[in-house]
Design an enzyme around this catalytic site. Sequence first.
Site, short mmCIF file in Angstrom:
data_model
loop_
_atom_site.label_atom_id
_atom_site.label_comp_id
_atom_site.label_asym_id
_atom_site.label_seq_id
_atom_site.Cartn_x
_atom_site.Cartn_y
_atom_site.Cartn_z
N THR A 35 -10.64 -5.80 -1.89
CA THR A 35 -11.61 -5.38 -0.88
C THR A 35 -12.86 -6.24 -0.92
O THR A 35 -13.40 -6.62 0.13
CB THR A 35 -11.97 -3.90 -1.08
OG1 THR A 35 -10.78 -3.10 -0.99
CG2 THR A 35 -12.96 -3.43 -0.02
N LYS A 56 -6.98 -0.16 6.78
CA LYS A 56 -6.58 0.25 5.43
C LYS A 56 -5.70 1.47 5.67
O LYS A 56 -6.19 2.62 5.69
CB LYS A 56 -7.82 0.59 4.59
CG LYS A 56 -7.51 1.05 3.16
CD LYS A 56 -7.28 -0.11 2.23
CE LYS A 56 -7.11 0.39 0.79
NZ LYS A 56 -6.91 -0.73 -0.16
N SER A 60 -5.98 5.90 -1.70
CA SER A 60 -6.08 6.97 -2.70
C SER A 60 -7.31 6.71 -3.55
O SER A 60 -7.92 5.65 -3.49
CB SER A 60 -4.82 7.02 -3.55
OG SER A 60 -4.52 5.77 -4.12
N GLU A 130 -5.16 -4.25 4.83
CA GLU A 130 -5.22 -4.28 3.37
C GLU A 130 -4.28 -3.23 2.78
O GLU A 130 -4.33 -2.06 3.16
CB GLU A 130 -6.65 -4.03 2.88
CG GLU A 130 -6.80 -4.15 1.37
CD GLU A 130 -8.25 -4.08 0.94
OE1 GLU A 130 -9.01 -5.01 1.26
OE2 GLU A 130 -8.62 -3.07 0.30
N GLY A 131 -3.42 -3.69 1.87
CA GLY A 131 -2.52 -2.78 1.19
C GLY A 131 -3.20 -1.99 0.10
O GLY A 131 -4.44 -1.94 0.02
N ALA A 132 -2.40 -1.38 -0.77
CA ALA A 132 -2.92 -0.56 -1.86
C ALA A 132 -2.27 -1.01 -3.16
O ALA A 132 -1.05 -0.89 -3.32
CB ALA A 132 -2.62 0.92 -1.61
N GLY A 133 -3.06 -1.56 -4.07
CA GLY A 133 -2.50 -2.05 -5.33
C GLY A 133 -1.91 -3.43 -5.16
O GLY A 133 -2.33 -4.23 -4.33
N ASN A 190 -10.39 -14.53 -7.74
CA ASN A 190 -11.66 -13.83 -7.76
C ASN A 190 -12.36 -14.08 -9.09
O ASN A 190 -11.89 -13.65 -10.14
CB ASN A 190 -11.42 -12.33 -7.54
CG ASN A 190 -12.70 -11.52 -7.50
OD1 ASN A 190 -13.78 -12.06 -7.33
ND2 ASN A 190 -12.56 -10.21 -7.65
N ASN A 191 -13.49 -14.77 -9.04
CA ASN A 191 -14.25 -15.09 -10.25
C ASN A 191 -15.15 -13.93 -10.65
O ASN A 191 -16.17 -13.69 -10.03
CB ASN A 191 -15.11 -16.35 -10.03
CG ASN A 191 -14.30 -17.62 -10.06
OD1 ASN A 191 -13.31 -17.71 -10.76
ND2 ASN A 191 -14.71 -18.60 -9.27
#
Length: 219
Positions: A35, A56, A60, A130-133, A190-191
């Site tokens: 995200t 989205k 959860s 955007e998925g989940a996990g 992602n830093n």
Amino acid sequence: MGMIVPSLAHWLEASELLNGKGMFMTGTDTNVGKTWVGKQLIHTLRVLGREVIPRKPVESGWNADIQQTDAWQLANAAGLELDNSICPYRFSAAISPPRAAHLVGKHLTLQTLAATCPTRWDKRQFLYVEGAGGFYSPIADDGLNADLAQILGLPVVLVAENKLGCINHVLLAAEAIQQRRVPFAGVILNNRQSLPESMDNLNDLRAYLTVPVVTFPAT
């Protein structure tokens, strides 16, 4: 909307997403920053003239503080108010969506989640889903994020935390994406932490993959 993010703008162009119809955001795991990275992509797309449609389908771990939810943050990045079209299925338990849904007597199906996304939009618009996990995390009673990505047919963007071990995670997920025969747009590392100077996951992954790979924030 502020200034453009050069590294992401170049990556969007290299991945052919900049002039595309949309993308499906997934990760190597949960809590890798999908995200957060997604917000930066949405911001960059808007600066470059695209109107972003965020989705989205299910979330959860829904937070009582609405501004802490993924859906709110994506809507805000797109310059929209959060409504049920952006995230219609919301569950409080911080577990996989189908299990969170079962706790309140609900059942999720892939077709139900896919139906939350538009099937037509104009050329100026860009659909961000955007998925989940992670890519192989359960998202419905009858399938995984991978299955939803296949149904939607959008190019997949893979986010991983840039850390020791991420090369293995990225290559495993990349192979899974390619085996599912969905378009693979590229990888964003992602830093979140300082890495040893001798470590260079970015260039190591570029040697293994043919899709564009970028680190963000750039180092």
